[in-house]
Write an enzyme that holds these catalytic residues in place. Structure first.
Site, PDB file in Angstrom:
ATOM      1  N   SER A 252      27.755  66.685 -25.145  1.00 25.52           N
ATOM      2  CA  SER A 252      27.702  67.085 -23.741  1.00 25.52           C
ATOM      3  C   SER A 252      28.593  68.291 -23.496  1.00 25.52           C
ATOM      4  O   SER A 252      29.637  68.444 -24.131  1.00 25.52           O
ATOM      5  CB  SER A 252      28.181  65.914 -22.874  1.00 25.52           C
ATOM      6  OG  SER A 252      28.366  66.322 -21.541  1.00 25.52           O
TER       7      SER A 252
ATOM      8  N   TYR B  40      34.047  60.287 -19.575  1.00 26.16           N
ATOM      9  CA  TYR B  40      32.754  60.555 -20.215  1.00 26.16           C
ATOM     10  C   TYR B  40      32.904  61.653 -21.265  1.00 26.16           C
ATOM     11  O   TYR B  40      32.487  61.500 -22.414  1.00 26.16           O
ATOM     12  CB  TYR B  40      31.715  60.941 -19.164  1.00 26.16           C
ATOM     13  CG  TYR B  40      30.407  61.422 -19.750  1.00 26.16           C
ATOM     14  CD1 TYR B  40      29.541  60.544 -20.389  1.00 26.16           C
ATOM     15  CD2 TYR B  40      30.041  62.761 -19.675  1.00 26.16           C
ATOM     16  CE1 TYR B  40      28.347  60.988 -20.938  1.00 26.16           C
ATOM     17  CE2 TYR B  40      28.844  63.214 -20.215  1.00 26.16           C
ATOM     18  CZ  TYR B  40      28.009  62.323 -20.845  1.00 26.16           C
ATOM     19  OH  TYR B  40      26.825  62.762 -21.391  1.00 26.16           O
TER      20      TYR B  40
ATOM     21  N   LYS C 114      32.623  61.517 -25.480  1.00 27.23           N
ATOM     22  CA  LYS C 114      31.745  62.392 -26.260  1.00 27.23           C
ATOM     23  C   LYS C 114      32.546  63.138 -27.320  1.00 27.23           C
ATOM     24  O   LYS C 114      32.121  63.255 -28.473  1.00 27.23           O
ATOM     25  CB  LYS C 114      31.011  63.387 -25.350  1.00 27.23           C
ATOM     26  CG  LYS C 114      29.918  62.757 -24.498  1.00 27.23           C
ATOM     27  CD  LYS C 114      28.755  62.304 -25.347  1.00 27.23           C
ATOM     28  CE  LYS C 114      27.540  61.960 -24.510  1.00 27.23           C
ATOM     29  NZ  LYS C 114      26.357  61.680 -25.317  1.00 27.23           N
TER      30      LYS C 114
END
Length: 179
Positions: free
Chosen positions: A137, A162, A166
């Site tokens: 991402s 998040y 990643k």
């Protein structure tokens, strides 16, 4: 033809990837929990194949389950060997994907995204499957990169759980690769 496992294969990108791989003759195994997706997307893949007068039904295998369950992943790899369609590579799309939710519940994101990937990589290793494509991402990069194009030379500095997850997965895969 080779067999590819797609985690999160019922999601938007995953289902389109399934379709393209099936068109090219690959056997496709899909693992999806359907938390962020629907089995309908894979049913549409099969419907489109019928319209094209090609049946993908003998090449598409769909398994509902959770990648945090290592025994479940192992059963799929064993099944692929049993039917002589051994999984040779993995495209890893599966994971939770809401920045806001990751801020509200970071432990959930570390559990779902990172622990799942560890289970997947360990099982792949057990079955001599060493090829993985991971869907990371742009959230791993600094927010200072927002107003300019992001590339691999941009500053890596996640600002939310998040993005941290990643990046942790990228580091895990790098460490496994360099082993």
């Amino acid at each position: 033809m080779s067999t590819i496992l797609i985690t999160g294969g019922a999601g938007f990108i995953g289902s389109h990837t399934c379709f393209l791989l099936l068109q090219r003759g690959y056997n496709v195994f899909v693992i999806d929990s359907f938390v962020n997706s629907s089995p309908e997307s894979l049913k549409r893949v099969l419907k489109i194949s019928i319209k094209e007068k090609v049946s993908f039904s003998s090449k598409l295998y769909v398994f509902k389950g959770d990648l945090r369950d290592k025994a479940f992943i192992k059963k799929i790899f064993e099944f692929s060997k049993e039917i002589r369609k051994e999984i040779k590579s993995v495209i890893h799309f599966a994971g939770l994907k809401s920045v806001k939710e990751s801020i509200l519940n970071p432990k959930k994101y570390w559990d779902f995204n990172v622990n799942s990937t560890i289970n997947l990589v360990e099982t792949m290793s057990e079955f001599n499957c060493s090829t993985i494509v991971f869907s990371s991402s742009a959230s791993i990069y600094s927010t200072q990169s927002i107003n300019k194009p992001i590339d691999e030379k941009s500053e890596i500095k996640p600002t939310n759980p998040y993005g941290e997850c990643k990046l942790a997965i990228e580091n895990l895969l790098k460490d496994v690769y360099e082993k």
